[in-house]
Design a protein around this motif. Structure first.
Motif, PDB file in Angstrom:
ATOM      1  N   ARG A 202       0.821  -1.208   0.000  1.00 24.85           N
ATOM      2  CA  ARG A 202       0.000   0.000   0.000  1.00 24.85           C
ATOM      3  C   ARG A 202       0.852   1.255   0.000  1.00 24.85           C
ATOM      4  O   ARG A 202       0.579   2.221  -0.698  1.00 24.85           O
ATOM      5  CB  ARG A 202      -0.891  -0.031   1.256  1.00 24.85           C
ATOM      6  CG  ARG A 202      -2.211   0.630   1.087  1.00 24.85           C
ATOM      7  CD  ARG A 202      -3.060   0.466   2.342  1.00 24.85           C
ATOM      8  NE  ARG A 202      -4.031  -0.600   2.199  1.00 24.85           N
ATOM      9  CZ  ARG A 202      -4.069  -1.711   2.939  1.00 24.85           C
ATOM     10  NH1 ARG A 202      -3.167  -1.941   3.871  1.00 24.85           N
ATOM     11  NH2 ARG A 202      -5.002  -2.615   2.735  1.00 24.85           N
ATOM     12  N   ASN A 203       1.922   1.223   0.816  1.00 27.61           N
ATOM     13  CA  ASN A 203       2.685   2.450   1.052  1.00 27.61           C
ATOM     14  C   ASN A 203       3.817   2.678   0.066  1.00 27.61           C
ATOM     15  O   ASN A 203       4.208   3.816  -0.171  1.00 27.61           O
ATOM     16  CB  ASN A 203       3.265   2.438   2.476  1.00 27.61           C
ATOM     17  CG  ASN A 203       2.169   2.415   3.516  1.00 27.61           C
ATOM     18  OD1 ASN A 203       1.086   2.971   3.297  1.00 27.61           O
ATOM     19  ND2 ASN A 203       2.413   1.757   4.639  1.00 27.61           N
ATOM     20  N   VAL A 204       4.368   1.618  -0.498  1.00 25.04           N
ATOM     21  CA  VAL A 204       5.584   1.772  -1.305  1.00 25.04           C
ATOM     22  C   VAL A 204       5.332   1.567  -2.799  1.00 25.04           C
ATOM     23  O   VAL A 204       5.972   2.193  -3.631  1.00 25.04           O
ATOM     24  CB  VAL A 204       6.688   0.796  -0.809  1.00 25.04           C
ATOM     25  CG1 VAL A 204       7.959   0.948  -1.622  1.00 25.04           C
ATOM     26  CG2 VAL A 204       6.983   1.039   0.675  1.00 25.04           C
ATOM     27  N   ALA A 205       4.390   0.706  -3.143  1.00 27.33           N
ATOM     28  CA  ALA A 205       4.216   0.352  -4.547  1.00 27.33           C
ATOM     29  C   ALA A 205       3.667   1.511  -5.368  1.00 27.33           C
ATOM     30  O   ALA A 205       2.828   2.273  -4.905  1.00 27.33           O
ATOM     31  CB  ALA A 205       3.272  -0.844  -4.671  1.00 27.33           C
ATOM     32  N   SER A 206       4.157   1.625  -6.599  1.00 24.91           N
ATOM     33  CA  SER A 206       3.526   2.564  -7.526  1.00 24.91           C
ATOM     34  C   SER A 206       2.387   1.859  -8.262  1.00 24.91           C
ATOM     35  O   SER A 206       1.442   2.486  -8.707  1.00 24.91           O
ATOM     36  CB  SER A 206       4.551   3.121  -8.508  1.00 24.91           C
ATOM     37  OG  SER A 206       5.407   2.101  -8.977  1.00 24.91           O
TER      38      SER A 206
END
Ligand SMILES: Nc1ncnc2c1ncn2[C@@H]1O[C@H](COP(=O)(O)OP(=O)(O)OP(=O)(O)O)[C@@H](O)[C@H]1O
Ligand SMILES: [Mg+2]
Length: 244
Positions: A202-206
């Motif tokens: 959720r936080n890192v993926a583009s």
């Protein structure tokens, strides 16, 4: 041109088709997270990208070069594309330094004299410079996995593939490995990773890719996929991982 282009890939093991017309593109600097149930084809897709598995039809290109199992530039491809697995597979009889420098010295990328500096540089990136002279068994699982990542970085890859690299770790060691991956993402490394760590996704993926029964079932930015899943399969999958 995207760094990775996957077009209409089909892959079977015997009579069983495990990748069914998979297409996906990954731009330079993108962090693509693949999620999906067990058996949906996530690991197989990563292995095909690195030519560890041949594909039956379709096309995979990396930096414009077509990937094929018997390709002439296979070694060179593997230098550009690093892969880290759940099992870190360090050589137990070699110190951390040698684990990292073995491939770059064997391939002639660095001289013996430059090797220690390279090991130190890569270990610093994973926060383990002080372990350069340790043996793997003297390290925790999380530290060993970070050394495995450093070993990949020593080849100066343009793309990193991670297959559930935190799944075998004790829960308290997961965070330190995710942090290393987050740092790499921030520094612009292009990454494709399979993970069950939904917060990380959720936080890192583009981009999130949800695979189901060998197909890319849904894909999009995390904000869209997690908050507004379009298919009952993704809704059910998100529901089943909510405790994460
Ligand atoms: N070498 C192989 N020979 C035969 N079948 C295989 C092989 N590797 C994978 N498969 C089959 O291909 C399908 C997809 O496997 P894959 O390992 O890609 O799934 P996955 O999404 O990574 O699952 P998991 O979340 O459990 O790791 C499964 O049905 C699996 O049994
Ligand atoms: Mg897998």
């Amino acid at each position: 041109m995207a760094l990775v282009e996957i077009n209409n890939v089909h892959k079977s093991f015997g009579a069983v088709e495990v990748l069914k017309d998979v297409s996906l593109s990954v731009e330079e600097g993108e962090i693509v997270t693949i999620i999906g149930r067990s058996g949906s084809g996530k690991s197989t897709l990563l292995r095909c990208i690195n030519a560890l598995e041949p594909i039956n039809s379709g096309r995979i290109t990396i930096e414009g070069q077509q990937v094929a199992a018997g390709m002439r530039n296979l070694k060179e491809l593997r230098q550009r594309v690093g892969i880290v697995f759940q099992a870190f597979n360090l050589f137990p009889h070699l110190k951390v330094e040698r684990n990292i420098t073995l491939a770059p010295t064997l391939t002639g990328r660095v001289s013996k004299r430059e090797a220690r500096a390279l090991a130190l540089e890569c270990l610093t990136k994973v926060g383990l410079a002080e372990k350069i002279d340790a043996f793997p068994e003297q390290l925790s699982g999380g530290q060993q996995q970070r050394v495995a990542i450093a070993r990949c970085l020593a080849m100066r890859p343009h793309l990193m593939l991670f297959d559930e690299v935190t799944s075998a770790l004790d829960p308290e060691l997961v965070g330190e490995v995710l942090k290393v991956m987050e740092d790499m993402a921030r520094q612009g490394m292009t990454m494709i990773l399979v993970t069950h760590e939904m917060n990380f996704a959720r936080n890192v993926a583009s981009k999130i890719v949800f695979m189901h029964q060998g197909r890319v079932w849904e894909e999009g930015p995390p904000s869209k996929l997690f908050t507004n899943p379009q298919t009952p399969e993704l809704k059910a999958f998100i529901g089943s991982t909510r405790h994460n």
